[in-house]
Design a protein around this motif. Structure first.
Motif, PDB file in Angstrom:
ATOM      1  N   SER A  46       0.854  -1.194   0.000  1.00  0.00           N
ATOM      2  CA  SER A  46       0.000   0.000   0.000  1.00  0.00           C
ATOM      3  C   SER A  46       0.872   1.220   0.000  1.00  0.00           C
ATOM      4  O   SER A  46       1.385   1.633   1.018  1.00  0.00           O
ATOM      5  CB  SER A  46      -0.951   0.003   1.185  1.00  0.00           C
ATOM      6  OG  SER A  46      -0.243  -0.073   2.383  1.00  0.00           O
ATOM      7  N   THR A  47       1.052   1.775  -1.160  1.00  0.00           N
ATOM      8  CA  THR A  47       2.007   2.863  -1.319  1.00  0.00           C
ATOM      9  C   THR A  47       1.364   4.223  -1.283  1.00  0.00           C
ATOM     10  O   THR A  47       2.048   5.214  -1.128  1.00  0.00           O
ATOM     11  CB  THR A  47       2.735   2.749  -2.660  1.00  0.00           C
ATOM     12  OG1 THR A  47       1.746   2.605  -3.665  1.00  0.00           O
ATOM     13  CG2 THR A  47       3.649   1.563  -2.661  1.00  0.00           C
ATOM     14  N   ASP A  48       0.071   4.313  -1.475  1.00  0.00           N
ATOM     15  CA  ASP A  48      -0.497   5.642  -1.665  1.00  0.00           C
ATOM     16  C   ASP A  48      -1.710   5.912  -0.786  1.00  0.00           C
ATOM     17  O   ASP A  48      -2.375   6.914  -0.948  1.00  0.00           O
ATOM     18  CB  ASP A  48      -0.865   5.862  -3.128  1.00  0.00           C
ATOM     19  CG  ASP A  48      -1.901   4.853  -3.598  1.00  0.00           C
ATOM     20  OD1 ASP A  48      -2.215   3.931  -2.822  1.00  0.00           O
ATOM     21  OD2 ASP A  48      -2.387   4.989  -4.731  1.00  0.00           O
ATOM     22  N   GLY A  49      -2.025   5.009   0.132  1.00  0.00           N
ATOM     23  CA  GLY A  49      -3.181   5.257   0.966  1.00  0.00           C
ATOM     24  C   GLY A  49      -4.487   5.066   0.220  1.00  0.00           C
ATOM     25  O   GLY A  49      -5.549   5.245   0.778  1.00  0.00           O
ATOM     26  N   ARG A  50      -4.404   4.721  -1.058  1.00  0.00           N
ATOM     27  CA  ARG A  50      -5.630   4.416  -1.783  1.00  0.00           C
ATOM     28  C   ARG A  50      -5.712   2.893  -1.868  1.00  0.00           C
ATOM     29  O   ARG A  50      -5.490   2.222  -0.867  1.00  0.00           O
ATOM     30  CB  ARG A  50      -5.613   5.102  -3.145  1.00  0.00           C
ATOM     31  CG  ARG A  50      -5.352   6.597  -2.972  1.00  0.00           C
ATOM     32  CD  ARG A  50      -5.635   7.336  -4.244  1.00  0.00           C
ATOM     33  NE  ARG A  50      -6.992   7.019  -4.739  1.00  0.00           N
ATOM     34  CZ  ARG A  50      -7.520   7.528  -5.821  1.00  0.00           C
ATOM     35  NH1 ARG A  50      -6.809   8.368  -6.539  1.00  0.00           N
ATOM     36  NH2 ARG A  50      -8.735   7.207  -6.201  1.00  0.00           N
ATOM     37  N   ALA A  51      -6.054   2.336  -3.013  1.00  0.00           N
ATOM     38  CA  ALA A  51      -6.243   0.890  -3.072  1.00  0.00           C
ATOM     39  C   ALA A  51      -4.928   0.153  -2.858  1.00  0.00           C
ATOM     40  O   ALA A  51      -3.875   0.567  -3.352  1.00  0.00           O
ATOM     41  CB  ALA A  51      -6.851   0.509  -4.412  1.00  0.00           C
TER      42      ALA A  51
END
Lengths: 138, 138
Positions: free
Chosen positions: B71-76
């Motif tokens: 999870s790199t971007d706090g999105r999916a």
DNA sequence: TCCTACATTGGACTTTGTCTAAGTCAAGAT
DNA sequence: ATCTTGACTTAGACAAAGTCCAATGTAGGA
């Protein structure tokens, strides 16, 4: 961070009660809060503040470079007010505690050119994981 | 990953069409898909497959250690089938595309002892960020 | 003080993911 | 080959995190 509000006013920010309260919450502690936690703490000081305003303000602080957005777990993002000296995070695998740490060396340089695939690499984030002393003892 | 299904059956997995299709999607490419993308691609092969099953199957693959959750971007979250070789990630700041990369040197050694605060550091995750060639051109 | 552009609000909406009850089926047992 | 059973799948409701928008409010300059 006590002069944060001054710096922001210098950049044309309109100084509102809501923004002051959000800045105060971030300034108050060395823990990294989620947006919802910031909202809850801000609401203690200014009950009518809305979630949208907290999100807006955090987003503005991030894009001004005053605060870092950290997402270590794919759940809620956390906001790190310690944006002015580069640092990385050390996370306990059991209890989730986060500490700021300062690795040595140039971290971006560790990625060889032939491993960059044409990307313009601008930043690097490192998360060290392990057991904190308390969890290791338990 | 072609023997993945065999390994899983050895661990008591019931081998269903849905699980086969999810494994096939992950195996097919070196991009790291989101759960929704996996669902879309799986649905091309098996139209009735449900989102819940895709989430369940991905979760099982992760807890069996066959796939990594990133999870790199706090999105999916994205799912990385390349769980059997150590590697790090290069993420496009605009479109979120992820590539696997292999930095040089011992990454854990970059954290000096006095910056470990008594933690037993066991792992390190590095995320390089920048614009991918496509987004840089646009 | 007055104006007005910028900020705030609340609620609807979106995205991502989880849960549940009911139905289905893989694979071992017979 | 068929039966049985508990694991698997499904659709849709629900939840959490975040975004968007039209209406309203207000900071700070004129």
């Amino acid at each position: 961070m006590s002069d944060l509000l001054e710096r922001l006013r210098g950049r044309g920010w309109r100084l509102t009660a809501q923004r002051r309260v959000v800045a105060e919450v971030l300034d108050g502690d060395h823990v990294h809060y989620t947006a919802d936690e910031v909202h809850a703490k801000a609401a203690n000081l200014l009950p009518e503040i809305s979630r949208a305003t907290v999100y807006n303000t955090l987003g503005e602080l991030v894009s001004l470079g005053e605060v870092l957005e950290v997402s270590t777990d794919g759940r809620a993002k956390r906001y790190d007010p310690n944006a002015h000296h580069a640092h990385q995070h050390l996370v306990c695998s059991r209890c989730g505690t986060i500490r700021d740490v300062h690795p040595s060396g140039d971290l971006i340089a560790g990625l060889p050119a032939e491993e960059r695939f044409g990307f313009q690499v601008a930043a690097v984030e490192v998360t060290y994981r392990g057991l904190c002393p308390a969890c290791a003892a338990a």
